[in-house]
Scaffold this motif. Structure first.
Motif, short mmCIF file in Angstrom:
data_model
loop_
_atom_site.label_atom_id
_atom_site.label_comp_id
_atom_site.label_asym_id
_atom_site.label_seq_id
_atom_site.Cartn_x
_atom_site.Cartn_y
_atom_site.Cartn_z
N ALA A 154 0.79 -1.08 -0.15
CA ALA A 154 -0.18 0.02 0.10
C ALA A 154 0.82 1.30 0.24
O ALA A 154 0.80 2.25 -0.62
CB ALA A 154 -0.93 0.00 1.28
N GLU A 155 1.45 1.45 0.51
CA GLU A 155 2.83 2.29 0.85
C GLU A 155 3.34 2.48 -0.62
O GLU A 155 4.06 3.89 -0.59
CB GLU A 155 3.97 2.25 2.34
CG GLU A 155 3.71 2.60 2.92
CD GLU A 155 4.29 2.45 4.17
OE1 GLU A 155 4.19 2.29 5.90
OE2 GLU A 155 5.04 0.70 4.19
N ILE A 156 3.72 1.67 -1.30
CA ILE A 156 4.18 1.79 -2.17
C ILE A 156 3.83 2.30 -3.43
O ILE A 156 4.11 3.17 -4.12
CB ILE A 156 5.22 0.19 -2.78
CG1 ILE A 156 6.41 -0.27 -1.94
CG2 ILE A 156 4.88 0.46 -4.77
CD1 ILE A 156 7.53 0.21 -2.81
N ASP A 157 2.08 1.97 -3.23
CA ASP A 157 1.58 2.57 -4.04
C ASP A 157 1.08 3.50 -4.35
O ASP A 157 1.36 4.47 -5.23
CB ASP A 157 0.17 1.39 -3.51
CG ASP A 157 -0.06 0.24 -4.78
OD1 ASP A 157 0.61 -0.34 -5.93
OD2 ASP A 157 -0.83 -0.83 -4.59
N ASN A 158 1.22 4.00 -2.67
CA ASN A 158 0.91 5.47 -2.75
C ASN A 158 2.18 6.24 -2.97
O ASN A 158 1.88 7.35 -3.61
CB ASN A 158 1.07 6.04 -1.34
CG ASN A 158 0.52 7.03 -0.63
OD1 ASN A 158 -0.73 7.87 -1.09
ND2 ASN A 158 1.04 7.56 -0.11
N LEU A 159 2.87 5.82 -2.52
CA LEU A 159 4.46 6.23 -3.15
C LEU A 159 4.50 6.49 -5.31
O LEU A 159 5.08 8.34 -5.39
CB LEU A 159 5.79 5.49 -3.42
CG LEU A 159 7.07 5.26 -2.90
CD1 LEU A 159 7.68 7.56 -3.12
CD2 LEU A 159 7.93 4.79 -3.24
N VAL A 160 4.62 5.36 -5.98
CA VAL A 160 4.02 5.58 -6.56
C VAL A 160 3.13 6.50 -7.51
O VAL A 160 3.54 7.90 -8.50
CB VAL A 160 3.78 4.68 -7.85
CG1 VAL A 160 3.57 4.23 -8.99
CG2 VAL A 160 5.04 2.82 -7.05
N ASN A 161 1.97 6.44 -6.82
CA ASN A 161 0.95 7.38 -7.51
C ASN A 161 1.19 9.00 -6.86
O ASN A 161 0.63 10.07 -7.65
CB ASN A 161 -0.55 7.30 -6.61
CG ASN A 161 -0.76 5.70 -7.15
OD1 ASN A 161 -0.95 5.59 -8.30
ND2 ASN A 161 -1.35 5.15 -6.63
#
Length: 493
Positions: free
Chosen positions: A311-318
């Motif tokens: 979830a943190e990776i997704d937020n980072l990329v977005n």
């Protein structure tokens, strides 16, 4: 390797110049900023399908840039890092063309890897599923030989980059030849490009297996015997980096760039401080390079937990896509050719939404983190995404590989954020404490990084909740306080 900030650059892109011109820029516009320079591939040709990482002749300097004497001239004054491209060479090379013409009768047949040479009994579906490839599609490319037969060659990256068989005499001779060229030309730091992919073994992922470690170790010892230091370039799970660091001279801290972005986006420094407590100390730190911003280095891989959650990776990329107004999205994944599965293509400055304070905080943490810092030429100049170049080439990583003139450098060096960054670089190069002991404290998202040596002490304190950051320096019984926001204001006046 000097414990000073180093520059990463293409020879022809920083000042639209050659090796002599680059040395001139280092000695004028960039005077006293860098102890060394990583010269990205300057071999023949510099403008292949992968910006020089697919050399036709790895032992030859592209004549448009100069020759080995020009490399040596830079090495007389600066540390030089150069890429030893251990995994592949161009399909346009004399050696591979000879293979296509003569097949197994070519003296270079054993220089290249075929599917048959690794899987003499055929490639099973099970074995194929285990192979790790950094880009979509098959890792083999079928080429037709002059006699009409076909052979499937191993192409880890692109169909134009034919993998080398490093176990054969021909493969060893090729790498030894390049090493000797480096040695004779005062290249004292070698970046082992894509070393994790060099060894292929049936039944494995063919990436960073036990035999890969042994190969890297052997290559490092060969370079060491010639007075050169090796740097392993591997994007992988963070525990792999810790493992590799025990076996080589130096590794990249590729986890730092995404973790710093995460900390600045989320106002939470816990993942960053955890990493800095366990990260290898024999590392080179970067925020940006000629490649994209690594994601795999901080995230989970398979069933291995990462430094950041999915979830943190997704937020980072977005967040990167949002901060760059969608420009990074146009340059990443299926949107652009030459794609990587584990990187986001964007300048670091645009990944932070061109927020000068956030950018200077990120650089400050990089300079205070354990390791020797390298700064990519676009990062030095706080360059925005090169959208015109991206639209022309359709190559995702070109978004962060602009062609600049000397006038562009001179203009960018007047930006307040760049002036402030140069002041931070000078501090990193001159404060004695950075040659001493590192310590860290983190509480309530306030990160404190300290270096101490005798009567010299330097401390960076960053509050990620408020984005306030300051540097305290004690040297020769003199105390200096630098507030990052005030540093920017000083250069904006």
């Amino acid at each position: 390797m000097k414990n000073n900030v180093q520059l990463i650059t293409y020879v022809d892109r920083i000042a639209h110049s050659d090796l002599k011109g680059l040395k001139q820029v280092l000695n004028t516009e960039l005077h006293d900023l860098f102890g060394g320079v990583h010269l990205l591939p300057f071999y023949y040709p510099i403008d292949g399908s992968d910006a020089g990482f697919d050399p036709i002749d790895h032992s030859k300097v592209d004549a448009r840039l100069g020759d080995w004497n020009d490399v040596k001239a830079i090495g007389e004054q600066y540390d030089i890092m150069a890429d030893l491209i251990v995994n592949h060479m161009s399909a346009e090379s004399t050696e591979f063309k000879d293979v296509l013409a003569k097949g197994k009768q070519s003296p270079y047949w054993d220089l290249f890897l075929t599917k048959e040479s690794v899987f003499p009994n055929g490639l099973s579906a099970e074995d194929q599923a285990k192979i790790y490839r950094p880009r979509p599609g098959s890792c083999f490319t079928t080429y037709q030989l002059a006699d009409g037969t076909e052979a499937e060659f191993w192409t880890t990256f692109t169909s134009n980059q034919i993998d080398i068989n490093v176990h054969t005499e021909a493969g060893k001779a090729h790498l030894n030849n390049v090493l000797m060229r480096f040695h004779e030309s005062k290249v004292n730091l070698i970046r082992l490009d894509a070393a994790g992919y060099a060894i292929k073994k049936p039944g494995t992922s063919c990436f960073m297996i036990d035999e890969s470690f042994a190969f890297v170790d052997e290559l490092a010892k060969k370079a060491n015997s010639l007075g050169m230091t090796t740097l392993a370039e591997i994007h992988s799970h963070y525990m792999t980096q810790i493992d590799i660091a025990k076996r080589v001279d130096m590794v990249y801290d590729f986890a730092l760039p995404p973790l710093l972005l995460h900390s600045l986006f989320s106002h939470d420094s816990s993942a960053l401080s955890h990493w800095l407590s366990i990260a290898p100390r024999n590392c080179v730190t970067v925020l940006d390079t000629h490649d994209g911003i690594g994601i795999i280095d901080a995230g989970p891989v398979g069933n291995k937990a990462g430094l950041l959650t999915p979830a943190e990776i997704d937020n980072l990329v977005n967040s990167i896509h949002r901060n760059s107004n969608g420009e990074s999205l146009q340059a990443t994944g299926a949107a652009a050719s030459n794609v990587d599965l584990y990187q986001v293509n964007c300048t670091y400055y645009d990944a932070l939404g061109q927020n000068d304070i956030d950018y200077l905080i990120a650089r400050s943490v990089q300079f205070f983190a354990p390791g020797i810092p390298q700064v990519y030429y676009t990062g030095l100049l706080a360059e925005p995404n090169a959208m015109e170049l991206l639209n022309n080439t359709k190559v995702g990583r070109d978004i962060n590989r602009p062609y600049l003139q000397v006038s562009d450098i001179q203009q960018s060096m007047q930006k307040p954020v760049v002036k402030a960054l140069c002041e931070l670089i000078t501090l990193r190069n001159t404060i004695k404490a950075f040659n001493g002991e590192f310590s860290m404290h983190n509480q309530d998202n306030q990160l404190e990084l300290t270096w101490s040596l005798n009567d010299s002490k330097a401390t960076l304190t960053v509050d990620f909740a408020t984005k306030q950051a300051r540097i305290n320096i004690v040297e020769a019984q003199q105390t200096t306080d630098i507030v990052i926001a005030d540093l920017l204001k000083k250069h904006s006046a």
